[in-house]
Enzyme design. Structure first.
Site, PDB file in Angstrom:
ATOM      1  NE  ARG A 206      -5.237 -12.628   8.636  1.00 21.79           N
ATOM      2  CZ  ARG A 206      -4.722 -11.417   8.834  1.00 21.79           C
ATOM      3  NH1 ARG A 206      -5.002 -10.741   9.956  1.00 21.79           N
ATOM      4  NH2 ARG A 206      -3.927 -10.875   7.940  1.00 21.79           N
TER       5      ARG A 206
ATOM      6  CG  ASP B  41      -1.798  -8.551  10.754  1.00 20.43           C
ATOM      7  OD1 ASP B  41      -1.851  -9.138   9.660  1.00 20.43           O
ATOM      8  OD2 ASP B  41      -1.694  -7.326  10.858  1.00 20.43           O
TER       9      ASP B  41
ATOM     10  CG  HIS C 152      -6.809  -7.396   4.317  1.00 20.01           C
ATOM     11  ND1 HIS C 152      -6.940  -8.722   4.682  1.00 20.01           N
ATOM     12  CD2 HIS C 152      -5.833  -6.888   5.099  1.00 20.01           C
ATOM     13  CE1 HIS C 152      -6.086  -8.992   5.652  1.00 20.01           C
ATOM     14  NE2 HIS C 152      -5.404  -7.893   5.925  1.00 20.01           N
ATOM     15  CG  ASP C 153      -2.592  -7.542   3.691  1.00 21.48           C
ATOM     16  OD1 ASP C 153      -2.763  -6.326   3.915  1.00 21.48           O
ATOM     17  OD2 ASP C 153      -2.511  -8.392   4.595  1.00 21.48           O
TER      18      ASP C 153
ATOM     19  NE  ARG D  40      -7.419  -2.869   2.800  1.00 13.89           N
ATOM     20  CZ  ARG D  40      -6.937  -3.058   4.027  1.00 13.89           C
ATOM     21  NH1 ARG D  40      -7.736  -2.969   5.061  1.00 13.89           N
ATOM     22  NH2 ARG D  40      -5.652  -3.327   4.214  1.00 13.89           N
TER      23      ARG D  40
ATOM     24  CG  ASP E 132      -4.690  -1.390   1.210  1.00 15.12           C
ATOM     25  OD1 ASP E 132      -5.802  -0.849   1.102  1.00 15.12           O
ATOM     26  OD2 ASP E 132      -4.154  -1.677   2.292  1.00 15.12           O
TER      27      ASP E 132
ATOM     28  CD  GLU F  90      -0.518 -11.049   7.157  1.00 14.09           C
ATOM     29  OE1 GLU F  90      -0.903 -10.287   6.261  1.00 14.09           O
ATOM     30  OE2 GLU F  90       0.134 -10.667   8.138  1.00 14.09           O
TER      31      GLU F  90
END
Length: 276
Positions: free
Chosen positions: A29, A31, A125-126, A174, A170, A60
């Site tokens: 993946r 980023d 996570h974003d 998480r 965030d 992403e």
């Protein structure tokens, strides 16, 4: 990193190849894809495919990703467009008709191959947790999960969703996994069932997607591949929804037959096998 510098470029490409060749990674993946010049990604694809011909390359991208999915860079994207659609419907932000129109646009914006290889995610996570953004009502996450597993693409469960973990932006999204909660979670069981259905029904993995019907509080669409023909219904409303004659067979979900018609229970969904 200055990717116009040959040694820096060679080093980073070597890192990617290292994980694929030495450790047998199935895919990578990438980023923040849009902030790296496109030529680097084309070179990365050529190098990695030469190292492993079936390596899976995921990018992403927040928003439309067609530019990176033309066959020369990535196989699929983290489909945040789909996430926005699922959250919009399940939270009550958009009605069923608008959802179907936007879903049809999303499906037609990518090639079938890229769509099939893209993640369908409810969160990451974003992003804030889906359940938190949907107002904390668990049935909304249940409904979103059904749609996640039946839209074209690869369902990607963000850890904790299966036990209704909540969290805002965030780093609240998480949070630690509450071990033990999965034992009694109905959503964890539903995910296992939906995963098994995807394995059993090729239409849910590779089938054509077509809109079928919608109301203010419900949507339906079909997935079809050859004789494998399924109807998916999601009802977020407080009342049952009749979706057609009872000749279709229930495969999964809260569905019953009343006066010869199939009825989907309130705030739930169903998968039906259509009989021609």
């Amino acid at each position: 990193f200055d990717l116009t510098h040959p040694e820096a470029r060679e080093y980073l490409l070597g890192v990617a190849r290292h994980w694929v060749t030495r450790f047998g990674a199935d895919g990578i993946r990438m980023d923040v894809t849009r902030y790296v010049e496109p030529g680097f990604w084309r070179e990365a694809r050529s190098l990695l495919r030469a190292s492993k011909d079936d390596v899976y390359l995921l990018c992403e991208i927040f928003g439309e990703a067609g530019e990176w999915l033309q066959g020369d860079s990535f196989d699929g994207t983290m489909n945040y467009v789909a996430r926005r659609l699922l959250l919009g419907f399940c939270s009550g932000e958009i009605d069923g008709g608008e959802w179907l129109r936007r879903a049809e646009r999303m499906v037609s914006s990518l090639t079938p191959e890229a769509l099939q290889a893209s993640q369908v995610l409810l969160g990451s996570h974003d992003t804030p947790r889906f359940l938190t953004e949907a107002g904390g009502e668990r049935w909304r996450l249940d409904l979103g999960t059904l749609l996640q597993f039946t839209l074209p693409g690869v369902p990607s469960v963000y850890y904790g969703d299966e036990v209704y973990l909540e969290g805002g932006g965030d780093p609240a999204c998480r949070g630690a996994f509450p071990w033990g909660a999965e034992v009694a979670s109905p959503l964890a069981d539903a995910i296992k069932e939906l995963s098994a259905l995807r394995r059993a029904h090729p239409a849910l993995r590779r089938g054509d997607w077509q809109p079928q019907g919608a109301g203010a509080e419900w949507v339906s669409f079909s997935r079809r591949l050859g004789h494998d023909d399924l109807l998916v219904v999601a009802n977020r409303g407080p009342k049952p929804v009749a979706v057609g004659p009872g000749k279709s067979g229930p495969v999964w979900g809260s569905v019953s037959v009343s006066d010869g018609e199939l009825v989907v229970a309130p705030r739930s969904g169903a998968i039906l096998a259509r009989v021609s």
